[in-house]
Design an enzyme around this catalytic site. Sequence first.
Site, PDB file in Angstrom:
ATOM      1  N   GLY A  91       0.820  -1.198   0.000  1.00  0.00           N
ATOM      2  CA  GLY A  91       0.000   0.000   0.000  1.00  0.00           C
ATOM      3  C   GLY A  91       0.854   1.248   0.000  1.00  0.00           C
ATOM      4  O   GLY A  91       1.841   1.330   0.725  1.00  0.00           O
ATOM      5  N   THR A 114       5.177   3.034   5.299  1.00  0.00           N
ATOM      6  CA  THR A 114       3.892   2.445   5.660  1.00  0.00           C
ATOM      7  C   THR A 114       3.130   3.432   6.513  1.00  0.00           C
ATOM      8  O   THR A 114       3.696   4.038   7.424  1.00  0.00           O
ATOM      9  CB  THR A 114       4.026   1.112   6.436  1.00  0.00           C
ATOM     10  OG1 THR A 114       2.743   0.723   6.926  1.00  0.00           O
ATOM     11  CG2 THR A 114       4.964   1.216   7.615  1.00  0.00           C
ATOM     12  N   ASP A 119       0.916   2.499   8.469  1.00  0.00           N
ATOM     13  CA  ASP A 119       0.582   1.776   9.700  1.00  0.00           C
ATOM     14  C   ASP A 119       1.607   1.975  10.814  1.00  0.00           C
ATOM     15  O   ASP A 119       1.318   1.701  11.977  1.00  0.00           O
ATOM     16  CB  ASP A 119       0.464   0.271   9.421  1.00  0.00           C
ATOM     17  CG  ASP A 119      -0.590  -0.059   8.390  1.00  0.00           C
ATOM     18  OD1 ASP A 119      -1.480   0.787   8.165  1.00  0.00           O
ATOM     19  OD2 ASP A 119      -0.523  -1.147   7.794  1.00  0.00           O
ATOM     20  N   MET A 171      -7.935   2.953   9.144  1.00  0.00           N
ATOM     21  CA  MET A 171      -7.091   1.901   8.582  1.00  0.00           C
ATOM     22  C   MET A 171      -6.019   1.486   9.593  1.00  0.00           C
ATOM     23  O   MET A 171      -5.887   2.085  10.654  1.00  0.00           O
ATOM     24  CB  MET A 171      -6.442   2.388   7.285  1.00  0.00           C
ATOM     25  CG  MET A 171      -7.403   2.590   6.131  1.00  0.00           C
ATOM     26  SD  MET A 171      -6.588   3.215   4.626  1.00  0.00           S
ATOM     27  CE  MET A 171      -5.898   1.690   3.982  1.00  0.00           C
ATOM     28  N   ARG A 203      -5.222  -2.166   9.829  1.00  0.00           N
ATOM     29  CA  ARG A 203      -5.422  -3.581  10.134  1.00  0.00           C
ATOM     30  C   ARG A 203      -5.492  -3.797  11.640  1.00  0.00           C
ATOM     31  O   ARG A 203      -6.347  -3.218  12.308  1.00  0.00           O
ATOM     32  CB  ARG A 203      -4.316  -4.427   9.489  1.00  0.00           C
ATOM     33  CG  ARG A 203      -4.284  -4.350   7.972  1.00  0.00           C
ATOM     34  CD  ARG A 203      -3.411  -5.465   7.381  1.00  0.00           C
ATOM     35  NE  ARG A 203      -3.362  -5.388   5.935  1.00  0.00           N
ATOM     36  CZ  ARG A 203      -2.362  -4.859   5.240  1.00  0.00           C
ATOM     37  NH1 ARG A 203      -1.313  -4.355   5.875  1.00  0.00           N
ATOM     38  NH2 ARG A 203      -2.392  -4.827   3.929  1.00  0.00           N
ATOM     39  N   GLU A 240     -10.051  -0.732  12.000  1.00  0.00           N
ATOM     40  CA  GLU A 240     -10.724  -1.597  11.038  1.00  0.00           C
ATOM     41  C   GLU A 240     -10.542  -3.073  11.385  1.00  0.00           C
ATOM     42  O   GLU A 240     -11.349  -3.917  10.984  1.00  0.00           O
ATOM     43  CB  GLU A 240     -10.195  -1.339   9.628  1.00  0.00           C
ATOM     44  CG  GLU A 240      -8.726  -1.687   9.435  1.00  0.00           C
ATOM     45  CD  GLU A 240      -8.228  -1.427   8.015  1.00  0.00           C
ATOM     46  OE1 GLU A 240      -9.038  -0.979   7.180  1.00  0.00           O
ATOM     47  OE2 GLU A 240      -7.032  -1.670   7.751  1.00  0.00           O
ATOM     48  N   ARG A 289      -4.631   7.649   2.650  1.00  0.00           N
ATOM     49  CA  ARG A 289      -3.239   7.630   2.213  1.00  0.00           C
ATOM     50  C   ARG A 289      -3.019   8.379   0.900  1.00  0.00           C
ATOM     51  O   ARG A 289      -1.897   8.380   0.380  1.00  0.00           O
ATOM     52  CB  ARG A 289      -2.744   6.188   2.092  1.00  0.00           C
ATOM     53  CG  ARG A 289      -3.444   5.359   1.035  1.00  0.00           C
ATOM     54  CD  ARG A 289      -3.075   3.888   1.161  1.00  0.00           C
ATOM     55  NE  ARG A 289      -3.611   3.107   0.058  1.00  0.00           N
ATOM     56  CZ  ARG A 289      -3.818   1.790   0.105  1.00  0.00           C
ATOM     57  NH1 ARG A 289      -3.538   1.136   1.226  1.00  0.00           N
ATOM     58  NH2 ARG A 289      -4.282   1.145  -0.934  1.00  0.00           N
TER      59      ARG A 289
END
Length: 431
Positions: A13, A140, A142, A192, A194, A248, A303
Site C-alpha cells: 500500500g 507504511t 501503519d 485503517m 489492520r 478496522e 493515504r
Amino acid sequence: MAKKNLVVAQSGGPTPVINNSLRGIIEAARDLDAIGTVYGARHGIEGVLKEELINLSSQPAEEIALLRYTPVAGSIGTCRYKLKPEQTEDFQRVIDVFRAHNVGYFLYIGGNDSMDTAQKIADLAQSKGLDLVAVGVPKTIDNDVGDSEFQLVDHTPGYGSTAKYWTHMVQYANEENAGSCPADPVLVMQAMGRKIGFIPAAARLADPHREMPLLIYLAECSCPLEKIADEVNDMLKKRGRCMIVISEGFEVGNLGEIKDAFGHTSYSSSKLTVCQILVNYLNEKGLPTKGAARGNVPGTDQRHSMAYASTVDLEEAYKVGQQAALLAARGESGFMATILRNPGPIYTVRYDKVPLKVVANSERKFPKQWIAPGGNDVTDDFIRYARPLIGDDMLTLPMIDGRQRLTRLQPIFAEKKLPSYIPQADRTRKS
C-alpha cells in the site's frame, strides 16, 4: 570503478509521501559517482519480472521535482506480488533482468514484507555471482515496521501524514457532530491499520486536552460490543453526543475477510466493516437519547489526500530516500535506511540503517503502555511521540486551472533484452 545502474521499486500500500522518497533517491543518485542510470520498475517487483523499467534519469527535472507533491503510487506504480520461496523461476528472472541491464543496486520501497524480499534477492544475487547491493526504503502508514523499543526505527514515512489526516477529520467531524447531535448523536469512524493501532490513536491529536466526547478503540485492546455500547451510552448521558474512532481490525466477529497476496486482510474489500457492525449494534440496542448512530468509513483517501500531508513527513521521506541511495553507493547491502529520534525536548531526527533481517516480516504493535487504563483512549506519552510528526503547517500545492499539478513521467523505457515472461503466480491464477 565502472558505474552500475540502479533499480528502484515500490511494494504494498502506498503513502502520501512515498514519491518524495523516490525523488530523494533519484536526486541523490545524480551526484553519486558509483550510480549510473536510475530505473523505476513499473508496478514493483512485477515490473522487474516483466522487464518494464522506466528510465528515471532521463525525465524532465520539473517532473521529478513534482514528486514531492504527488501522492501514492501513480508515478511508477506498486504491487502486492509476493516472491515466495518456491517461485524459483521468478527469483532467477530477477537476477537475469538485473544482469542484462547492468544493475548493481536494488532499492525496494515498502514495508516489512518488502524488506524480506529485498533480503532474499540480495542473498540470491550473491549466490549467483551477481554483484548486487540491496537496500530497503521504509514506508507504511501503519507505522508497524520496526522494534517495540523504538531504538532501531522510530517511525516510518507515511505515518505522520495519515496521522495529520485523522487530526483534521476528527476536528471536522466534531464540528458536525456538535451541530447535528439532536438527530445524529453518535458518529462511528473506522480507521485503517489492520490490527495495528497507530492510525486510530492519531485521532487523539485532534483533542490533546480531551475536550471532545471522543472514544478510541484500538485492535490491540479488544473488548465486547456490549462494553463499547455501555461506554457510548455513558458518554451520551454526560455530554449528549459521542464520537468513536475504531480500528478496522477490531475484533467483532466474521467480516467476510478477503486476503491479499501477502496474506493480509484487505478490510476495504471484505463483505462487512467493523464500523457498520458497531453502528447496527448501537442502534439495535438503543440509545439513551433520541436519534441514531451513524458511521463513516474512509478508505484509501487516508493515504492519498495530499492536501493533508505533513510537511515534516515529506521532508523525512525525502531524506530517508537520500540515505538509502548513499547506503547503496557505499556498497552497504542488506540494510534498510531508518529514522531515529534524537533525545531531548526539541524534536530532531537523524538517519541511520538497520539490517534487513531484523525488520523483514516483523510487525510492531502499538505499545500497551500507550493505551489508557480504561482501554478507550491513548495516553499523553503517545501524544508526545506523535505530535511532532504531523508538523505545524498545511502544505501549499502547485495548481493549474484549479487542479493540482501532479507528476507525469514520460514513457521512456529501457530496451527489453530478454524474452517475455509471465510471473509464476500469474500463471497459476490463469490455469
